[in-house]
Scaffold this motif. Structure first.
Motif, PDB file in Angstrom:
ATOM      1  N   LYS A 167       0.839  -1.202   0.000  1.00  0.00           N
ATOM      2  CA  LYS A 167       0.000   0.000   0.000  1.00  0.00           C
ATOM      3  C   LYS A 167       0.876   1.255   0.000  1.00  0.00           C
ATOM      4  CE  LYS A 167      -3.619   2.388   2.527  1.00  0.00           C
ATOM      5  NZ  LYS A 167      -4.425   2.421   3.742  1.00  0.00           N
ATOM      6  N   ASP A 168       1.942   1.241   0.795  1.00  0.00           N
ATOM      7  CA  ASP A 168       2.856   2.386   0.827  1.00  0.00           C
ATOM      8  C   ASP A 168       3.495   2.620  -0.539  1.00  0.00           C
ATOM      9  OD1 ASP A 168       2.310   2.820   3.505  1.00  0.00           O
ATOM     10  OD2 ASP A 168       4.159   1.864   4.220  1.00  0.00           O
ATOM     11  N   GLU A 222       0.946   4.198  -2.858  1.00  0.00           N
ATOM     12  CA  GLU A 222       0.762   5.622  -2.552  1.00  0.00           C
ATOM     13  C   GLU A 222       1.937   6.458  -3.049  1.00  0.00           C
ATOM     14  OE1 GLU A 222      -2.067   6.971  -1.487  1.00  0.00           O
ATOM     15  OE2 GLU A 222      -2.865   4.943  -1.568  1.00  0.00           O
ATOM     16  N   LYS A 223       3.162   5.947  -2.906  1.00  0.00           N
ATOM     17  CA  LYS A 223       4.341   6.676  -3.392  1.00  0.00           C
ATOM     18  C   LYS A 223       4.287   6.842  -4.903  1.00  0.00           C
ATOM     19  CE  LYS A 223       7.520   4.637  -0.411  1.00  0.00           C
ATOM     20  NZ  LYS A 223       8.794   3.968  -0.214  1.00  0.00           N
ATOM     21  N   LYS A 273       1.629   6.809  -6.817  1.00  0.00           N
ATOM     22  CA  LYS A 273       0.535   7.718  -7.185  1.00  0.00           C
ATOM     23  C   LYS A 273       0.915   9.164  -6.936  1.00  0.00           C
ATOM     24  CE  LYS A 273      -3.481   4.713  -6.648  1.00  0.00           C
ATOM     25  NZ  LYS A 273      -4.718   4.508  -5.890  1.00  0.00           N
ATOM     26  N   ALA A 274       1.723   9.418  -5.908  1.00  0.00           N
ATOM     27  CA  ALA A 274       2.114  10.780  -5.559  1.00  0.00           C
ATOM     28  C   ALA A 274       3.273  11.289  -6.413  1.00  0.00           C
ATOM     29  CB  ALA A 274       2.496  10.851  -4.082  1.00  0.00           C
TER      30      ALA A 274
END
Length: 59
Positions: A46-47, A50-51, A53-54
């Motif tokens: 998940k981390d 998120e990285k 996507k950011a």
């Protein structure tokens, strides 16, 4: 591998681990440590999602 396909693969793995956790929690013979390790793997994925996507896209 493109960013989109990499994200798709990570999301698939995340879902697979979620199902593994659910199955493990439904079987009382499964070691709690195994469940903890699955949850850690799920969080790491998940981390990473998120990285990615950011991350700003470059053209």
């Amino acid at each position: 591998m493109s960013l989109a396909s990499h994200l798709d693969e990570l999301q698939r793995k995340h879902g697979d681990i979620e199902r593994e956790i659910t199955d493990a929690m439904n079987h009382p013979s499964v070691d709690d440590l195994e469940i903890v390790n699955l949850k850690r793997r799920k969080l790491a994925i998940k981390d990473e999602i998120e990285k990615l996507k950011a991350k700003p896209t470059t053209h």
